[in-house]
Design a protein around this motif. Structure first.
Motif, PDB file in Angstrom:
ATOM      1  N   LYS A   9       0.661  -1.456  -0.107  1.00  0.00           N
ATOM      2  CA  LYS A   9       0.194  -0.216  -0.446  1.00  0.00           C
ATOM      3  C   LYS A   9       0.670   1.660  -0.269  1.00  0.00           C
ATOM      4  N   LEU A  10       0.052   2.567  -0.184  1.00  0.00           N
ATOM      5  CA  LEU A  10       0.614   3.664  -0.179  1.00  0.00           C
ATOM      6  C   LEU A  10       1.249   3.937   0.985  1.00  0.00           C
ATOM      7  N   ARG A  11       0.853   3.320   1.793  1.00  0.00           N
ATOM      8  CA  ARG A  11       0.946   3.803   2.910  1.00  0.00           C
ATOM      9  C   ARG A  11       1.988   3.123   3.477  1.00  0.00           C
ATOM     10  N   HIS A  12       2.468   1.913   2.881  1.00  0.00           N
ATOM     11  CA  HIS A  12       3.842   0.860   3.237  1.00  0.00           C
ATOM     12  C   HIS A  12       5.122   1.611   3.087  1.00  0.00           C
ATOM     13  N   LEU A  13       4.846   2.515   2.392  1.00  0.00           N
ATOM     14  CA  LEU A  13       5.820   3.971   1.081  1.00  0.00           C
ATOM     15  C   LEU A  13       5.996   4.897   2.416  1.00  0.00           C
ATOM     16  N   THR A  72      13.856   2.154   0.598  1.00  0.00           N
ATOM     17  CA  THR A  72      13.515   3.242   0.849  1.00  0.00           C
ATOM     18  C   THR A  72      13.442   4.589  -0.468  1.00  0.00           C
ATOM     19  N   GLU A  73      14.769   4.217  -1.178  1.00  0.00           N
ATOM     20  CA  GLU A  73      15.081   4.999  -2.246  1.00  0.00           C
ATOM     21  C   GLU A  73      14.113   5.051  -3.574  1.00  0.00           C
ATOM     22  N   VAL A  78       9.028   6.865  -6.283  1.00  0.00           N
ATOM     23  CA  VAL A  78       7.658   6.888  -5.943  1.00  0.00           C
ATOM     24  C   VAL A  78       6.664   7.435  -5.517  1.00  0.00           C
ATOM     25  N   LEU A  79       7.096   8.379  -4.076  1.00  0.00           N
ATOM     26  CA  LEU A  79       6.544   9.229  -3.797  1.00  0.00           C
ATOM     27  C   LEU A  79       6.519  10.566  -4.837  1.00  0.00           C
TER      28      LEU A  79
END
Length: 312
Positions: A9-13, A72-73, A78-79
């Protein structure tokens, strides 16, 4: 490993980036306004999806593993792209809001950038401008990842970076400067050799201007001054020149618009600064970034007048 099966999910990123940036689950939870147990559960869930440990938890915080650094990179990239997509859509709707992040070099455009930002804010008050200062080598990864929209300052060679392109805004001479009451000003027929006995503040070794200054001394058959301070902070350079007997090399726009420092009558003819913008070659600019670029071009034209004609 399939990450697009609906579990990631987006929240994971967002979570992974927050933990990496803040260095602990507690500070990440505070930043995200979540309870720490919720952050812990989400991190375990993310690590379960990926099948690897992302962070080593200890008494001093959370340290990313090799897998954590890699993830994380990508998450940050993506974010950034999602932010840009959202801004592009809203910008297309009204062009009144958004964010533009400008990377500026430590020896960068402290005359051009403030004028362009002021002009942009006057025309579009709803646009937020973020300015991040660093060396060119540090800015390139941010630019490629989408964290920075454009980089402004002295143009550096990009032959080894095919994913980048550059736009020249203007060219200006670099002048030697000192405070108005500097003792060398009373010396007739002043030459570069006459300046060697005084302290200098020069750019860092990895900068293009430092290399060009070294070439000027070499061509004149002179050594570099022995009494040096290496610094590329424009504010620090200005203060040192203003308050001491230090000599520095500064762009003409800075040298001639600061009443507390003044050019010396010693020419640096081969040294000219090319100021411009470095952009990602294939990623389109957001509406806010395009407006920023437009104002940079307009202000550059006003600063330099008819002698430099920025490209269309």
């Amino acid at each position: 490993m399939e990450l697009l099966d609906g579990r990631l999910k987006l929240r994971h990123l967002v979570l992974a980036v927050a933990i990496e940036e803040h260095g602990s689950l507690l500070r990440a939870a505070e930043h995200l306004r979540l309870a720490q147990p919720a952050v812990t559960r989400s991190l375990r869930e993310l690590e379960g999806i990926l099948g690897v440990e992302l962070f080593v938890r200890g008494p001093r915080g959370a340290t990313p593993t090799l897998f954590g650094t890699a993830f994380t990179e990508h998450a940050r990239s993506v974010l950034a792209e999602l932010r840009r997509a959202g801004e592009r859509i809203s910008g297309l709707a009204d062009g009144a809001v958004g964010t533009v992040t400008v990377g500026t070099l430590v020896a960068g455009s402290n005359v051009l950038l403030p004028r362009a930002v002021a002009a942009l804010k006057a025309a579009r008050p709803g646009i937020t401008v973020v300015v991040q200062e660093a060396t060119f080598d540090a800015q390139v990864p941010r630019l490629l990842d989408g964290e920075v929209d454009l980089v402004l300052g002295r143009l550096n060679p990009i032959d080894d970076q095919p994913a980048l392109r550059q736009i020249t805004l203007y060219r200006e001479p670099v002048l030697l400067v000192a405070r108005p009451g500097h003792p060398v000003r009373s010396r007739p027929g002043l030459t570069l050799a006459d300046l060697l006995d005084h302290p200098w503040v020069v750019p860092l070794r990895q900068t293009a201007l430092r290399q060009e200054l070294e070439q000027v001394f070499h061509d004149a058959g002179l050594p570099l001054p022995g009494n040096l301070v290496e610094c590329s902070s424009a504010l620090t350079v200005r203060t040192l020149v203003r308050d001491t007997d230090m000599i520095a090399a500064l762009p003409e726009l800075v040298a001639r618009t600061d009443g507390e420092i003044a050019p010396l009558p010693v020419a640096l003819e081969p040294v000219r600064r090319t100021v411009g913008v470095t952009l990602p070659d294939r990623r389109p600019l957001t509406p806010s970034a395009r407006l920023m670029l437009d104002h940079l071009r307009e202000q550059a034209a006003e600063l330099t007048g008819p002698r430099d004609d920025p490209p269309a």
